[in-house]
Scaffold this active site. Structure first.
Site, PDB file in Angstrom:
ATOM      1  N   LYS A  34      31.104  70.228 -94.323  1.00  0.00           N
ATOM      2  CA  LYS A  34      32.064  71.240 -93.932  1.00  0.00           C
ATOM      3  C   LYS A  34      31.923  71.627 -92.465  1.00  0.00           C
ATOM      4  O   LYS A  34      32.900  71.655 -91.714  1.00  0.00           O
ATOM      5  CB  LYS A  34      31.839  72.472 -94.820  1.00  0.00           C
ATOM      6  CG  LYS A  34      32.745  73.615 -94.542  1.00  0.00           C
ATOM      7  CD  LYS A  34      32.282  74.829 -95.308  1.00  0.00           C
ATOM      8  CE  LYS A  34      30.948  75.312 -94.748  1.00  0.00           C
ATOM      9  NZ  LYS A  34      30.549  76.604 -95.340  1.00  0.00           N
ATOM     10  N   THR A  35      30.714  71.944 -92.063  1.00  0.00           N
ATOM     11  CA  THR A  35      30.507  72.383 -90.686  1.00  0.00           C
ATOM     12  C   THR A  35      30.863  71.276 -89.705  1.00  0.00           C
ATOM     13  O   THR A  35      31.454  71.519 -88.651  1.00  0.00           O
ATOM     14  CB  THR A  35      29.041  72.816 -90.483  1.00  0.00           C
ATOM     15  OG1 THR A  35      28.676  73.696 -91.533  1.00  0.00           O
ATOM     16  CG2 THR A  35      28.880  73.532 -89.164  1.00  0.00           C
ATOM     17  N   ASP A 226      35.914  80.302 -91.969  1.00  0.00           N
ATOM     18  CA  ASP A 226      34.890  79.659 -92.789  1.00  0.00           C
ATOM     19  C   ASP A 226      34.659  80.509 -94.045  1.00  0.00           C
ATOM     20  O   ASP A 226      34.918  81.707 -94.036  1.00  0.00           O
ATOM     21  CB  ASP A 226      33.612  79.566 -91.949  1.00  0.00           C
ATOM     22  CG  ASP A 226      32.621  78.592 -92.543  1.00  0.00           C
ATOM     23  OD1 ASP A 226      32.995  77.896 -93.509  1.00  0.00           O
ATOM     24  OD2 ASP A 226      31.489  78.517 -92.044  1.00  0.00           O
ATOM     25  N   GLU A 227      34.159  79.901 -95.090  1.00  0.00           N
ATOM     26  CA  GLU A 227      33.831  80.641 -96.329  1.00  0.00           C
ATOM     27  C   GLU A 227      35.001  81.523 -96.783  1.00  0.00           C
ATOM     28  O   GLU A 227      34.826  82.713 -97.074  1.00  0.00           O
ATOM     29  CB  GLU A 227      32.582  81.515 -96.126  1.00  0.00           C
ATOM     30  CG  GLU A 227      31.400  80.826 -95.507  1.00  0.00           C
ATOM     31  CD  GLU A 227      30.595  79.985 -96.496  1.00  0.00           C
ATOM     32  OE1 GLU A 227      31.069  79.760 -97.636  1.00  0.00           O
ATOM     33  OE2 GLU A 227      29.512  79.532 -96.119  1.00  0.00           O
ATOM     34  N   GLN A 257      31.473  78.531-104.779  1.00  0.00           N
ATOM     35  CA  GLN A 257      30.402  79.224-104.059  1.00  0.00           C
ATOM     36  C   GLN A 257      30.782  80.655-103.683  1.00  0.00           C
ATOM     37  O   GLN A 257      30.233  81.221-102.746  1.00  0.00           O
ATOM     38  CB  GLN A 257      30.031  78.443-102.800  1.00  0.00           C
ATOM     39  CG  GLN A 257      29.457  77.067-103.105  1.00  0.00           C
ATOM     40  CD  GLN A 257      28.990  76.355-101.859  1.00  0.00           C
ATOM     41  OE1 GLN A 257      28.078  76.796-101.174  1.00  0.00           O
ATOM     42  NE2 GLN A 257      29.629  75.231-101.541  1.00  0.00           N
ATOM     43  N   ARG A 615      21.285  73.805-102.524  1.00  0.00           N
ATOM     44  CA  ARG A 615      20.614  73.865-101.213  1.00  0.00           C
ATOM     45  C   ARG A 615      19.632  72.718-101.064  1.00  0.00           C
ATOM     46  O   ARG A 615      19.185  72.408 -99.975  1.00  0.00           O
ATOM     47  CB  ARG A 615      19.846  75.183-101.023  1.00  0.00           C
ATOM     48  CG  ARG A 615      20.657  76.475-101.001  1.00  0.00           C
ATOM     49  CD  ARG A 615      21.828  76.394-100.109  1.00  0.00           C
ATOM     50  NE  ARG A 615      23.011  76.048-100.888  1.00  0.00           N
ATOM     51  CZ  ARG A 615      24.142  75.591-100.351  1.00  0.00           C
ATOM     52  NH1 ARG A 615      24.242  75.433 -99.057  1.00  0.00           N
ATOM     53  NH2 ARG A 615      25.168  75.263-101.115  1.00  0.00           N
TER      54      ARG A 615
END
Length: 779
Positions: A34-35, A226-227, A257, A615
């Site tokens: 994503k980043t 983002d998010e 998430q 993670r």
DNA sequence: AGTGTGCCGCTTTTT
DNA sequence: GCGGCACACT
């Protein structure tokens, strides 16, 4: 910029990067790059002639913002990246409000109240109203107000909204609306905004001042969020307003998430996106580059228990990897010990560095046992989150001086330091000042300035005037000196630094060091060149505005140092580690006891578990303890229901208790490990009979407990008895110290204390029956 | 007026 | 088991 940068992307990622015009939603599964896509997309925008000044990129955490900035800089080379507007919702809006607040009647140098400040203001108001703060808990009232602001409901609407009023009536708190109104007015009078105001007032500003809206619509032609799954209605509306002119909105999110509904976030925003923009393009990133097949399959299966998700199929090309290791220990301390020992062992066996490990927990309070065990084994670690550096007393005191220098209206800060260090302006005087301020309809500061008119006693008057002269001298420095110079002067004139320096106790030393660290950070701030899209002057005002929005995870220091990372799962979102320990997997802890009463809440806990699992890149341990201390009291927990949702195929349940590892020679690791209990350690894992819930605290009988010498294992039928029944001479059982005899009773009837001798539990102890409870064995 | 002691409530999660 | 806060003591 590398010419072939698009080649590094897979087909879907490339599709997202290349979509420049018009609304775009990227549904990005965990670990799907994503980043990378976000940063590449910025690079691509610039490549295609977009001016960096026209790009706004919003994140939730400072960490995420910083990372994005750094990665863009790497692709672009520094100078152009500086013109981008990248930051958290709160920090970006704070900055815009600093330019526009006067339109709303606030000073442009308004103070930002953190939640402690806000609760303190509320406590004052609640007391002024002669309301019982046991019933009107500041925390609770604050949460109500926060929720209202996050759904864009002002005090007036709050007080006439039928649904909201019903809720407050039902909770027997009819005054909350009134308190909200008074709180809002008090903050306004103090020239202060709280965290939620930064969003709420931003909305009011854009809604109420078309020319301001137009200005920023024109400036931010390209917006990236983002998010997105974590946005609340206030953020949603602001984004909609800002993006309305160009509709170049790119949102990135993963409904799986979404873990911030307690803060007003609503998953609806992401589900709604396609309906809001009918020409929206949707790209799904489904290839995971982070984790092994084992880890990803477990995560997928767990999250499959939730209903109503955006359909997606997260897959990976990575190897299968090791099974997920499930570990049960007797106590929380042993859990800590196990994790520390395993880290030491894994470091050697697989050549990991400290920073390859993360310990993730549900609540901050759990960090303690891990800190202790890591310290014992001399494994360096760092705790992210928890009490922020800026929430420490000595820091808040110092910052209060800086705030009052900036904004004399800020009574919260004024009250904090008016008599600290002690200067003879005591309680009575302060009360008098408050009354005078109210009577004359002026601020406390104005009363102090005109103290001579109000007939204070000579000594008091002198003290006040000295105080006013001192603060005014700081104030006079504002235009001419930078933040660091002013802070130094404050430190000198107030004697704060000297006082702490002379305090040679451990705490005093720590405080002194903290102040030094604060001063260093101010120095660093003034000396670091401006990096954001607008010229940011190194004034005290800009400094203060920044720090309130920082948590100590952001405290600049050696980001890349080689330490084990301890943090809550919330704080870990967006991060990845080769080896992850997710700990405390027990009912009522994870899922939290507060969240097991509705499907929605439980599903959020499950998403949190999903975040924790995903993670991990290569190795994942899940641990839980039979019993742990909570409120200084030993409680027994069943294992988390989430553990039963994992596919057996990828789980190694024998790791800690199995024979082969234990026998491995020379490691010395498992011999003294607490995991004892042998092969039947996991026997209760499989099912939880509903009938058990009714009987008081069923305890699985542990076989051959290694830790029995130090820790008493309570009887299966342990039920504490009423303290009022205790008499000298009785034989009793304590959950930790074991069996003992009461020598003598003392204390008030409602706080009885028993002197008990425990033959196996360390001799004679005084037991406060309101806390540690006893069961009568024999009268 | 300032310092010390005891008591209460507390734990989700964060900007 | 801790920290913040109220009250009581000097």
């Amino acid at each position: 910029m590398k010419a072939n940068y698009l080649d590094e992307l897979n087909e879907r990622q490339r599709e997202a990067v290349e979509h420049i015009k018009g609304p775009l939603m990227i549904v990005a599964g965990a670990g799907s790059g994503k980043t990378k896509v976000l940063t590449m997309r910025i690079a691509h925008l610039l490549r295609n002639g977009v001016d960096a000044f026209n790009i706004l990129s919003l994140t939730f955490t400072n960490k995420a913002a910083r990372e994005m900035k750094e990665r863009v800089e790497k692709i672009l080379g520094g100078s152009e990246a500086r013109n981008l507007y990248i930051g958290t919702f709160h920090s970006v809006f704070a900055r815009l409000l600093r330019a526009e607040a006067h339109r709303l009647g606030y000073p442009n140098d308004f103070t930002i109240y953190d939640s402690d400040d806000a609760k303190s203001v509320l406590r004052t108001i609640i007391n002024e109203q002669n309301l019982d703060d046991k019933h009107y808990k500041p925390n609770l009232v604050y949460n109500r107000i926060s929720a209202a602001k996050n759904s864009l409901m002002g005090p007036e609407e709050y007080q006439v909204d039928y649904g909201v009023q019903q809720e407050d009536m039902r909770a027997n708190r009819p005054m909350v609306g009134k308190l909200y109104d008074m709180y809002a007015k008090r903050c306004f009078k103090n020239g202060a905004m709280d965290f939620d105001d930064l969003l709420y007032k931003m909305y009011i500003l854009l809604k109420g001042f078309p020319e301001v809206l137009h200005k920023y619509q024109h400036k931010f032609k390209y917006i990236m969020i983002d998010e997105y799954q974590d946005t609340n209605p206030a953020q949603y509306e602001i984004i909609k307003l800002l993006g309305a002119a160009h509709e170049n909105i790119c949102v990135v999110g993963d409904d799986a998430q979404s873990i911030y509904s307690f803060r007003g976030a609503t998953i609806e925003n992401i589900l709604q996106f396609e309906k809001d923009y009918d020409d929206a393009k949707v790209v799904k990133l489904e290839q995971n580059y982070r984790s092994t097949k084992s880890i990803l399959n477990v995560a997928n299966e767990v999250i499959g228990n939730n209903k109503g998700q955006i359909e997606k199929n997260l897959w990976t090309d990575n190897s299968e990897g090791e099974k997920i290791k499930l570990v049960r220990t007797m106590t929380d301390n042993e859990e800590g010990k196990f994790v520390a020992e395993t880290i030491a062992e894994q470091r050697l066996r697989n050549h990991y560095a400290n920073k390859d490990f993360a310990i993730l927990y549900r609540t901050n309070a759990q960090s303690r046992s891990f800190e202790e065990s890591l310290r014992k084994k001399a494994i360096p670690y760092r705790i992210f989150g928890g009490t922020s550096f800026y929430q420490r007393k000595e820091i808040k005191d110092f910052v209060a001086y800086l705030r009052i220098t900036m904004n004399t209206q800020d009574e919260e800060s004024l009250k904090r330091i008016i008599n600290y260090p002690v200067r003879g302006i005591g309680k009575t005087t302060i009360e008098k000042v408050v009354v005078l301020a109210n009577d004359h309809n002026i601020t406390m500061w104005q009363v102090l300035e005109r103290a001579r008119e109000f007939g204070f006693k000579a000594g008091t008057l002198e003290a006040i005037e000295n105080f006013v002269v001192m603060i005014s001298s700081f104030h006079a420095m504002l235009g001419k000196h930078n933040a660091y110079d002013i802070a130094l002067q404050v430190g000198k004139s107030t004697n704060l630094v000297k006082e702490l320096f002379n305090d040679k106790t451990t705490e005093g030393l720590a405080r002194y060091e903290n102040i030094q660290e604060l001063l260093n950070s101010i120095k660093e701030f003034t000396e670091t060149p401006t990096e954001d899209g607008e010229l940011l002057e190194k004034t005290l005002g800009t400094y203060l505005q920044q720090i309130t929005l920082l948590t100590d995870a952001d405290k600049g220091s050696e980001e890349n140092s080689d330490v084990v990372c301890l943090m809550t799962i919330h704080a870990a979102k967006g991060l990845e580690f080769p080896v992850v320990f997710t700990v405390g997997l027990e009912e009522s802890l994870f899922p939290s006891g507060m969240s097991i009463n509705s499907r929605e809440e439980l599903e959020e806990e499950r998403r949190l578990f999903y975040v924790a699992i995903t993670r991990a890149k290569a190795r994942l341990w899940l641990t839980y303890a039979n019993s742990r201390y909570r409120f200084g009291q030993l409680v027994n927990n069943e294992s988390s229901r989430f553990l039963e949702e994992m596919p057996e195929k990828y789980i190694d349940r024998s790791y800690a208790g199995g024979g082969s590892v234990r026998n491995s020679p020379g490691s010395g690791l498992w011999g003294n490990s607490s995991a004892g209990g042998g092969g039947n350690m996991f026997d209760k894992m499989q099912k939880k009979a509903p009938a058990q819930a009714a009987s008081p605290r069923p305890m699985p009988k542990p076989a051959g407990t290694a830790g029995a010498a130090s820790t008493h294992v309570p009887s299966p039928n342990f039920t504490p008895d009423d303290p009022a029944l205790m008499e000298a001479g009785m034989e009793v059982e304590h959950q930790k110290f074991g069996f003992g005899t009461i020598l003598q009773m003392e204390g008030a009837p409602n706080n009885r204390i028993a002197n008990v001798v425990f033959p196996k539990g360390g001799g004679e102890k005084k037991i406060m029956l309101n806390y540690a409870r006893l069961m009568i064995v024999k009268k």
